[in-house]
Design an enzyme around this catalytic site. Structure first.
Site, short mmCIF file in Angstrom:
data_model
loop_
_atom_site.label_atom_id
_atom_site.label_comp_id
_atom_site.label_asym_id
_atom_site.label_seq_id
_atom_site.Cartn_x
_atom_site.Cartn_y
_atom_site.Cartn_z
N GLU A 122 0.83 -1.20 0.00
CA GLU A 122 0.00 0.00 0.00
C GLU A 122 0.87 1.25 0.00
O GLU A 122 1.78 1.37 0.82
CB GLU A 122 -0.90 0.02 1.26
CG GLU A 122 -1.92 -1.09 1.29
CD GLU A 122 -2.80 -1.02 2.54
OE1 GLU A 122 -2.71 -0.01 3.29
OE2 GLU A 122 -3.57 -1.97 2.76
N GLU A 189 -8.77 1.53 -4.31
CA GLU A 189 -9.85 1.26 -3.35
C GLU A 189 -10.60 2.53 -2.99
O GLU A 189 -10.00 3.53 -2.58
CB GLU A 189 -9.27 0.61 -2.09
CG GLU A 189 -10.35 0.27 -1.07
CD GLU A 189 -9.87 -0.66 0.05
OE1 GLU A 189 -10.67 -0.88 0.97
OE2 GLU A 189 -8.73 -1.15 0.00
#
EC number: 2.1.2.11
Length: 271
Positions: A122, A189
């Site tokens: 991430e 996301e």
């Protein structure tokens, strides 16, 4: 004629080709052997051994507590089941941020000990060194931008990211950077659909969305959410394809009742 080509083994190369010919990529989470066997057999292209195991398998509130050893255990279980799907494993919180040597060690451990096909991290520019270092070892890396659950305490909320111009601009720059340094794909996301579309159109690598609209190259969901095993989680982007919580509860209640009433086992079910 169908665009779908029968792929014996999904690889990073196959995923690029799927994007080029406009075939959408299906991706789901998997954390154990039995479930992975079902998902792989059903034709899912990519299985993500997600750090969401921290939530759905271990009952933690966030993804932060799960360890590298635990991620490797879940990954080993999934890899043993898979015959076709590409298996990506999340590097857990604390195993790659801020230290590229540790990032490389973590990624190598996952690849060696689980037999997985790639890892996911991430973040953008702030973890560039870690990604570059992992890539030098020949390990495929998938990026993840937008809502990054490992940074939940920084954001303080699980709401939609990149609605403001500055954050949207940074996301675009990070996406370009991740492609440039060699990531094979990217998860977006919970960001506005129009921004996700822009990213997917601009990049040549596959962009997989979760709550990022229909104009990306593929979709990912947490399998427990899709199957309706979890009940509490109800974001707008989630479509439940089954209500297994109800089915399983009913089956177990039936079993309990049969045991109590001596209906189970019958004479035929004994030796």
């Amino acid at each position: 004629m169908s665009q779908h080509k029968e792929i014996k083994l999904v690889t990073t190369h196959q995923m690029l080709a799927m994007k080029e010919r406009g075939e959408k990529i299906s991706m789901l989470t998997a954390y154990d052997y039995s479930m992975a066997q079902i998902l792989d057999g059903a034709g899912v292209d990519v299985l993500l051994v997600g750090d969401s195991a921290s939530n759905v398998m271990a009952g933690h509130e966030t993804t932060l507590p799960i360890t590298l050893d635990q991620m490797i255990y879940h990954a080993q279980s999934v890899v043993r089941a898979v015959k076709r799907a590409f298996v990506v494993v999340d590097l857990p919180f604390g195993s790659y941020q801020g230290n590229s040597s540790e990032a490389l060690r973590s990624a190598i451990r996952i690849m060696k000990e689980s037999g997985a096909h790639g890892i996911k991290v991430e973040g953008g520019a702030e973890i560039k060194d870690s990604i570059t270092r992992i890539l030098t070892a020949g390990i495929p890396v998938m990026g993840h931008l937008g809502l990054t659950p490992q940074s939940i305490y920084k954001f303080g909320t699980y709401s939609v990211r990149a609605k403001e111009e500055a954050e949207a601009q940074k996301l675009l720059e990070d996406a370009r950077l991740l492609q440039e340094i060699g990531c094979f794909g990217l998860v977006l996301e919970k960001i506005p659909a129009s921004l996700a579309k822009q990213v997917a159109e601009e990049l040549t690598i596959p962009v997989i969305g979760i709550g990022a609209g229909p104009d990306v190259d593929g979709q990912v969901l947490v399998v427990h959410d899709l199957l309706g095993i979890t009940k509490e989680f109800k974001p707008r982007f989630l479509r439940r394809y089954a209500e297994l919580h109800d089915v399983m509860t009913e089956a177990v209640q039936h079993y309990v009742a049969d045991v109590k009433s001596r209906e189970f086992p019958s004479k035929e079910e004994g030796y």
